[in-house]
Structure formats: C-alpha cells, structure tokens
Design a protein around this motif. Structure first.
Motif, PDB file in Angstrom:
ATOM      1  N   UNK A  26     142.984 -13.127  48.610  1.00  0.00           N
ATOM      2  CA  UNK A  26     143.045 -11.815  48.171  1.00  0.00           C
ATOM      3  C   UNK A  26     141.612 -11.165  48.750  1.00  0.00           C
ATOM      4  N   UNK A  27     141.657  -9.846  48.848  1.00  0.00           N
ATOM      5  CA  UNK A  27     140.456  -9.252  48.919  1.00  0.00           C
ATOM      6  C   UNK A  27     139.680  -8.741  47.787  1.00  0.00           C
ATOM      7  N   UNK A  28     138.399  -9.256  47.599  1.00  0.00           N
ATOM      8  CA  UNK A  28     137.706  -9.129  46.395  1.00  0.00           C
ATOM      9  C   UNK A  28     136.663  -8.099  46.623  1.00  0.00           C
ATOM     10  N   UNK A  29     136.210  -7.768  47.620  1.00  0.00           N
ATOM     11  CA  UNK A  29     135.258  -6.605  47.642  1.00  0.00           C
ATOM     12  C   UNK A  29     134.596  -6.323  49.135  1.00  0.00           C
ATOM     13  N   UNK A  30     133.490  -5.775  49.222  1.00  0.00           N
ATOM     14  CA  UNK A  30     132.823  -5.469  50.457  1.00  0.00           C
ATOM     15  C   UNK A  30     131.385  -5.719  50.449  1.00  0.00           C
ATOM     16  N   UNK A  31     131.238  -5.863  51.706  1.00  0.00           N
ATOM     17  CA  UNK A  31     129.568  -5.992  51.945  1.00  0.00           C
ATOM     18  C   UNK A  31     128.968  -4.495  52.176  1.00  0.00           C
ATOM     19  N   UNK A  32     127.901  -4.538  51.780  1.00  0.00           N
ATOM     20  CA  UNK A  32     127.214  -3.158  51.736  1.00  0.00           C
ATOM     21  C   UNK A  32     125.600  -3.197  52.174  1.00  0.00           C
ATOM     22  N   UNK A  33     125.171  -2.066  52.555  1.00  0.00           N
ATOM     23  CA  UNK A  33     123.852  -2.073  52.668  1.00  0.00           C
ATOM     24  C   UNK A  33     122.783  -2.307  51.446  1.00  0.00           C
ATOM     25  N   UNK A  34     121.860  -2.726  51.443  1.00  0.00           N
ATOM     26  CA  UNK A  34     120.959  -3.113  50.343  1.00  0.00           C
ATOM     27  C   UNK A  34     120.838  -4.784  50.236  1.00  0.00           C
ATOM     28  N   UNK A  35     120.496  -5.130  48.901  1.00  0.00           N
ATOM     29  CA  UNK A  35     120.495  -6.709  48.409  1.00  0.00           C
ATOM     30  C   UNK A  35     121.063  -6.807  47.146  1.00  0.00           C
ATOM     31  N   UNK A  36     121.488  -8.090  47.186  1.00  0.00           N
ATOM     32  CA  UNK A  36     122.074  -8.579  45.651  1.00  0.00           C
ATOM     33  C   UNK A  36     123.616  -8.548  45.828  1.00  0.00           C
ATOM     34  N   UNK A  37     124.121  -9.060  44.613  1.00  0.00           N
ATOM     35  CA  UNK A  37     125.487  -8.943  44.247  1.00  0.00           C
ATOM     36  C   UNK A  37     125.948  -8.440  43.213  1.00  0.00           C
ATOM     37  N   UNK A  38     126.997  -7.713  43.101  1.00  0.00           N
ATOM     38  CA  UNK A  38     127.330  -6.869  42.089  1.00  0.00           C
ATOM     39  C   UNK A  38     128.573  -7.154  41.798  1.00  0.00           C
ATOM     40  N   UNK A  39     129.202  -7.565  40.437  1.00  0.00           N
ATOM     41  CA  UNK A  39     130.792  -7.522  40.209  1.00  0.00           C
ATOM     42  C   UNK A  39     130.966  -6.360  39.164  1.00  0.00           C
ATOM     43  N   UNK A  40     131.706  -5.551  39.783  1.00  0.00           N
ATOM     44  CA  UNK A  40     132.255  -4.428  38.816  1.00  0.00           C
ATOM     45  C   UNK A  40     133.624  -4.710  38.000  1.00  0.00           C
ATOM     46  N   UNK A  41     133.607  -4.206  36.935  1.00  0.00           N
ATOM     47  CA  UNK A  41     134.910  -4.245  35.944  1.00  0.00           C
ATOM     48  C   UNK A  41     135.778  -3.049  36.074  1.00  0.00           C
ATOM     49  N   UNK A  42     136.930  -3.214  35.530  1.00  0.00           N
ATOM     50  CA  UNK A  42     137.542  -2.134  35.423  1.00  0.00           C
ATOM     51  C   UNK A  42     137.111  -1.025  34.372  1.00  0.00           C
ATOM     52  N   UNK A  43     136.523  -1.556  33.195  1.00  0.00           N
ATOM     53  CA  UNK A  43     135.823  -0.818  32.372  1.00  0.00           C
ATOM     54  C   UNK A  43     134.827   0.134  32.746  1.00  0.00           C
TER      55      UNK A  43
END
Length: 335
Positions: free
Chosen positions: A300-317
C-alpha cells in the motif's frame, strides 16, 4: 579519527535501551563506534565493499540475534538470523549469496534442539538461494548464554542502487504489508497469552519482492526493512539520513485485528512494534502504482516525502502525530 562525543558521565554503563534499535542505539553508533571506526558505513543496512585486487563490488552485512524465546510462532532464532541478515542485504539492492554463522551455545543446551536450529538455518538459506559457507562455535558456562546466541554475516551481489541519499521530496512511500506481527508474536509467547489463533511472526525473506523491483530500479530511491522500533523508527531514520520530511496517513497503515488488540492490551503503538518481514519502499512520484504492483497484493502507498525534516502521521480525524525514533526499551530480546 572522529572525536568521541558520547556522554560517559550521563551513561556510564550500557543499558537495555541501548539495544532497542532507537535513539539510544543510534547514540552508541554515532558517538562511540563511528568515532572509533571511521571507515564503517552506518547509514544503511549494509556496506559496499570494493574488491581492489579483483574486479567488482560486493555488499556485506552482519547482525547478531538474541531473541527470547528461541522458538516462536512463525519461526525460530536460526531462521530469523538468516532472513534478518539476508533482508539487510536486500535493502541495499543486493542478492544474498554467502553467509557465515557464529554460534554461542550455553552449556547444557539440548543437542537435539541444536540440530533442529541448524536444519532451520539451512532451510532458510536454501529458500533465498544463499549458502552458509563458514562459521564458528563457542560454548559458554551455564547461565551465561540463555540457550543460543547467533551472529550471521552475509555477502550479496549488488543488483541496483538503494540508499537514503537518493530520497527526494515528492517521492511516494510504500509499505509491503501489515505491521507489528513479529513483536506481538514474541510478546504473546512471553506472557503466555492463550489466543484463539496465535499471532504468527512475519519473519520472511524480502529478496523475492526486491528482485521484482529490478526492472523499476531507476524509479526506486531507497528500501528499508522494519525491525526493532517498527515502521515509525524506520521512517525517522530515513528522514534524518536524507534530510527530508515524511508524511503518512495513519489509516493507510494495515494492522491486523489481533495485533491491534494485543497492542491495546499492553498500551503499545503498532507503528513502533517490531517486524521481520516488512519493508518500506521510497519511489519516484508517478511510479508508485507500478512499484506497488511489483511488490505484491499486500503493498500500500502510505504517504509522501516532502521538503523539511521529521516524520508526521496524519489521522482521518484531523489530528497528527510526530513519529520519532523509539526512545527507551519497548520489548527487549526481540531479534
């Protein structure tokens, strides 16, 4: 030789947390081993070694295994040692070829069980097309070895490039399957939980999936298997090594009902629970569907790489969680 920056006054002894695969483990690697061993390649699962007296390059990786219990649903310490080392080679885009094994055996260990483990090691090597070609055996006094410890070193032939340095903003983050099964399999065994259906470790070779990615090698930035510290720690390592940000959708990360229940019971986050047969693949934007198809039906595709630093997990809420390296020891002796 680099200057040793380790805070000896704060941490005068090694603790279990230093072996958890998270922040404290990285501190040992960065501030002790890298300082003393400047030629070590520490940002990936293995090292490229140029054979100067012969043409060609090989990939080399080594790992030690102290899992408890020695036998668990879905595997044992010997099959885990082979798959774990071969998976590290595969994450470097290398096909496993040759393995060495070091056996540290506790006095009094049953010889029949030792034979069973040796057969399991052989079967796991045959499964991936590698050979165990050399090794060593040591016996330690009773109560000094906890049965068997193993070290396995592997050599593989590089088939395509995979390294955190290749990761770029805009890339897709793919996951090969559900997470947390290995850690929960070990935990339920230790706690003697009587589940209707036992949770099986995901212990498995990743090279077959990686091999299917070879025709898409130009679109693949980096591979990373999920072991100690789970998906969250693996993503944090990749973010740090590549100086990028990684943003994932938590609801896209598959977690089985059984694993979710065990994690809820013990207050664990499945994203930090150990795996031994799962990987993330960072690939070019626009290539994710082809890469996902090559990885298999569970990818499954779970996310994207973006500019910046760190890892964030977003929720549906609408909430978000910052994912960092595992701090402290969640579950010792997991691999």
């Amino acid at each position: 030789m680099a200057e040793c920056r380790f805070p000896f006054a704060k941490y005068p002894i090694v603790t279990l947390a230093h072996g958890a695969g998270g922040r404290f483990t990285q501190q040992l690697i960065d501030d002790i081993f890298s300082a003393a061993l400047p030629h070590a390649q520490v940002r990936h699962d293995g090292a490229l070694v140029e054979l100067t007296d012969r043409s060609g390059t090989v990939v080399m990786s080594t790992d030690s295994y102290v899992v408890k219990p020695l036998f668990f649903p879905g595997g044992d310490i010997a099959s885990l040692a082979v798959t774990g080392t071969c998976n590290d080679l595969a994450m470097c885009g290398a096909q496993p070829k040759a393995l060495s094994c070091g056996w540290i055996i506790e006095e009094g260990f049953p010889t029949r069980k030792l034979y069973d483990l040796a057969r399991s090691m052989a079967a796991a090597a045959v499964e991936v097309g590698a050979d165990v070609v050399t090794g060593d055996t040591k016996v330690v006094e009773k109560q000094h070895g906890d049965g068997v410890y193993l070290n396995v070193t592997g050599i593989g032939m590089p088939r395509f490039a995979s390294h955190p340095d290749r990761i770029r903003a805009g890339a897709a983050v793919l996951l090969s399957g559900d997470v947390g099964r290995h850690g929960c399999a070990i935990l339920t065994q230790r706690e003697d939980l009587q589940l209707q259906e036992p949770i099986l470790s995901d212990c498995a070779h990743l090279w077959p999936q990686v091999q299917r990615l070879q025709p898409l090698a130009a679109s693949v930035h980096c591979l990373r298997d999920l072991t100690r510290g789970g998906l969250a720690t693996a993503l944090a390592e990749l973010s740090e090594a590549s100086a990028t940000a990684i943003v994932i959708d938590r609801e896209r990360v598959p977690v089985s009902d059984a694993v979710a229940s065990v994690c809820e019971l013990f207050g664990l986050d499945p994203l930090y629970v150990a795996n031994e047969g799962r990987m993330v693949v960072i690939c070019e934007d626009g290539a994710e569907e082809m890469v996902r198809a090559a990885m298999g039906a569970d990818a499954v595709c779970i996310g994207r790489v973006e500019s910046g630093r760190g890892v964030v997990a977003n929720s549906a809420f609408g909430g978000s969680q910052v994912l960092d390296r595992l701090s402290g020891e969640q579950l010792p002796r997991i691999c």
